[in-house]
Motif scaffolding. Structure first.
Motif, short mmCIF file in Angstrom:
data_model
loop_
_atom_site.label_atom_id
_atom_site.label_comp_id
_atom_site.label_asym_id
_atom_site.label_seq_id
_atom_site.Cartn_x
_atom_site.Cartn_y
_atom_site.Cartn_z
N UNK A 151 -15.66 -23.77 75.20
CA UNK A 151 -14.96 -22.65 76.28
C UNK A 151 -13.94 -23.04 77.04
N UNK A 152 -13.36 -24.20 76.81
CA UNK A 152 -11.71 -24.08 78.05
C UNK A 152 -11.12 -23.82 76.96
N UNK A 153 -11.06 -23.54 75.55
CA UNK A 153 -9.89 -23.12 74.36
C UNK A 153 -9.81 -21.26 75.09
N UNK A 154 -8.39 -21.67 74.99
CA UNK A 154 -7.62 -19.99 75.83
C UNK A 154 -6.46 -19.49 74.57
N UNK A 155 -5.57 -19.10 74.30
CA UNK A 155 -4.66 -18.45 74.17
C UNK A 155 -3.87 -18.93 73.54
N UNK A 156 -3.44 -20.28 74.47
CA UNK A 156 -2.10 -21.55 74.30
C UNK A 156 -2.58 -22.06 73.07
N UNK A 157 -4.00 -22.34 73.34
CA UNK A 157 -4.39 -23.88 72.24
C UNK A 157 -4.36 -23.19 71.18
N UNK A 158 -4.60 -21.64 70.86
CA UNK A 158 -4.27 -21.07 69.81
C UNK A 158 -2.40 -21.26 68.97
N UNK A 159 -2.13 -20.68 70.39
CA UNK A 159 -0.82 -20.29 69.36
C UNK A 159 0.17 -21.90 69.41
N UNK A 207 -2.15 -13.88 59.55
CA UNK A 207 -2.35 -12.96 60.26
C UNK A 207 -3.79 -12.98 59.60
N UNK A 208 -4.26 -13.26 58.32
CA UNK A 208 -5.61 -13.66 57.85
C UNK A 208 -6.74 -14.46 58.46
N UNK A 209 -5.87 -15.42 58.61
CA UNK A 209 -6.77 -16.29 59.59
C UNK A 209 -6.67 -16.22 60.75
N UNK A 210 -5.95 -14.99 61.66
CA UNK A 210 -6.62 -14.56 62.59
C UNK A 210 -7.92 -14.19 63.07
N UNK A 211 -7.78 -13.59 62.02
CA UNK A 211 -8.62 -12.22 61.79
C UNK A 211 -10.10 -13.07 61.59
N UNK A 212 -9.98 -14.05 60.89
CA UNK A 212 -11.02 -14.95 60.25
C UNK A 212 -11.61 -15.50 61.27
N UNK A 213 -10.73 -15.78 62.07
CA UNK A 213 -11.20 -17.00 63.16
C UNK A 213 -11.83 -16.18 63.78
N UNK A 214 -11.20 -15.22 64.57
CA UNK A 214 -11.70 -14.09 65.46
C UNK A 214 -13.07 -13.72 65.39
N UNK A 215 -13.10 -13.28 64.38
CA UNK A 215 -14.87 -13.10 63.24
C UNK A 215 -15.60 -14.30 63.71
N UNK A 239 -21.09 -17.85 69.15
CA UNK A 239 -21.07 -17.52 70.16
C UNK A 239 -20.70 -16.92 71.55
N UNK A 240 -19.49 -16.46 71.12
CA UNK A 240 -18.27 -17.05 71.72
C UNK A 240 -18.53 -14.73 72.33
N UNK A 241 -17.98 -14.86 73.58
CA UNK A 241 -18.02 -13.68 73.88
C UNK A 241 -16.83 -12.52 73.52
N UNK A 242 -17.11 -10.88 73.13
CA UNK A 242 -16.19 -10.71 72.60
C UNK A 242 -14.84 -10.63 74.21
N UNK A 243 -14.55 -10.31 75.19
CA UNK A 243 -14.49 -10.29 76.59
C UNK A 243 -13.44 -11.43 76.30
N UNK A 244 -14.25 -13.01 76.40
CA UNK A 244 -12.75 -14.12 76.55
C UNK A 244 -12.48 -14.23 74.96
N UNK A 245 -12.45 -13.44 73.72
CA UNK A 245 -11.88 -14.15 72.43
C UNK A 245 -10.56 -14.75 72.48
N UNK A 246 -10.08 -16.05 72.13
CA UNK A 246 -8.02 -15.91 72.83
C UNK A 246 -7.93 -15.61 71.25
N UNK A 247 -9.03 -14.98 70.45
CA UNK A 247 -7.72 -15.21 68.76
C UNK A 247 -8.06 -13.26 68.98
N UNK A 248 -8.42 -13.05 70.19
CA UNK A 248 -7.73 -11.04 70.20
C UNK A 248 -6.96 -10.97 71.27
N UNK A 249 -6.38 -12.09 71.78
CA UNK A 249 -4.95 -11.74 73.24
C UNK A 249 -4.25 -11.16 72.64
N UNK A 250 -4.06 -10.94 73.38
CA UNK A 250 -2.32 -9.96 73.17
C UNK A 250 -1.08 -10.90 72.92
#
Length: 213
Positions: free
Chosen positions: A83-91, A134-142, A148-159
């Motif tokens: 739940x604490x994960x955000x796009x900065x952690x993904x980067x 790019x393929x890795x992010x697609x798999x992690x986003x799904x 259980x993650x919400x689509x609105x807060x998906x860090x892998x789908x961040x701009x």
């Protein structure tokens, strides 16, 4: 950094094919193996039993990627919960994976900068290919939403993730002399009906197909 584990890359696809990044985490002792397995149980689905149908290659890779990312978060100091994960952690995770890359990316000033097939070796670093990331992010986003993650807060789908991937794609294309061209939109046929009068006074319809962009 994953100081408590030895990380080894198994394979990487090319930037054009968008291949998978496979990473195996090998525990250094039994105690760590037990703690790792218990921590991953909250992040990943239970492994399929022998009676369950075999997972496809995509699903198997997605599960491995999800487990690897979950372990990466656990190994941070302090550990990061999902739940604490955000796009900065993904980067940070994507930059961390660069050390396992196999794609030569020439730096500015290198004699081979912009050459798709350099005639000799150089000391420029190896990076993860854009297509693999790019393929890795697609798999992690799904996987995020499937676990259980919400689509609105998906860090892998961040701009910010899309911007980073685009910058990696453009910089690698320039460094390796590989032009990137956007796919042209296919023309859609537009059906138009024209009415005309026959000599006998009857009205007939003329069907014409016209292409529009």
């Amino acid at each position: 950094m994953m100081s408590s584990e030895k990380i080894r890359e198994v394979g990487e696809g090319s930037s054009s094919s968008g291949g998978a990044i496979s990473i195996i985490a090998t525990p250094l002792n039994n105690h760590h193996r037990q703690s790792s397995s218990s921590s991953l149980s909250t992040l990943a689905p239970t492994p399929a039993s022998s009676s369950a149908p075999q997972l496809s290659r995509y699903e198997s890779q997605k599960r491995r990627d999800w487990n690897t990312f979950g372990q990466y978060l656990k190994n941070q100091r302090p550990p990061i919960s999902l739940p604490q994960c955000n796009y900065n952690h993904v980067l940070d995770f994507l930059r961390y994976l660069d050390q396992f890359g196999k794609t030569k990316v020439h730096l500015h000033g290198c004699l081979f900068f912009g050459q798709p097939e350099p005639p000799g070796p150089c000391t420029c670093p190896l990076r993860q290919a854009w297509g693999s990331l790019d393929a890795l992010i697609g798999r992690l986003r799904a996987a995020y939403e499937e676990n259980g993650g919400l689509q609105e807060t998906n860090p892998f789908a961040s701009g910010a993730i899309r911007v980073y991937l685009r910058e990696v794609r453009d910089s690698q294309a320039k460094a390796r002399g590989i032009p990137y061209k956007k796919k042209k939109k296919k023309k859609r046929p537009n059906l138009q009906i024209k009415a005309s009068n026959n000599n006998d006074g009857a009205t007939s319809a003329n069907f014409q197909l016209q292409s529009t962009t």
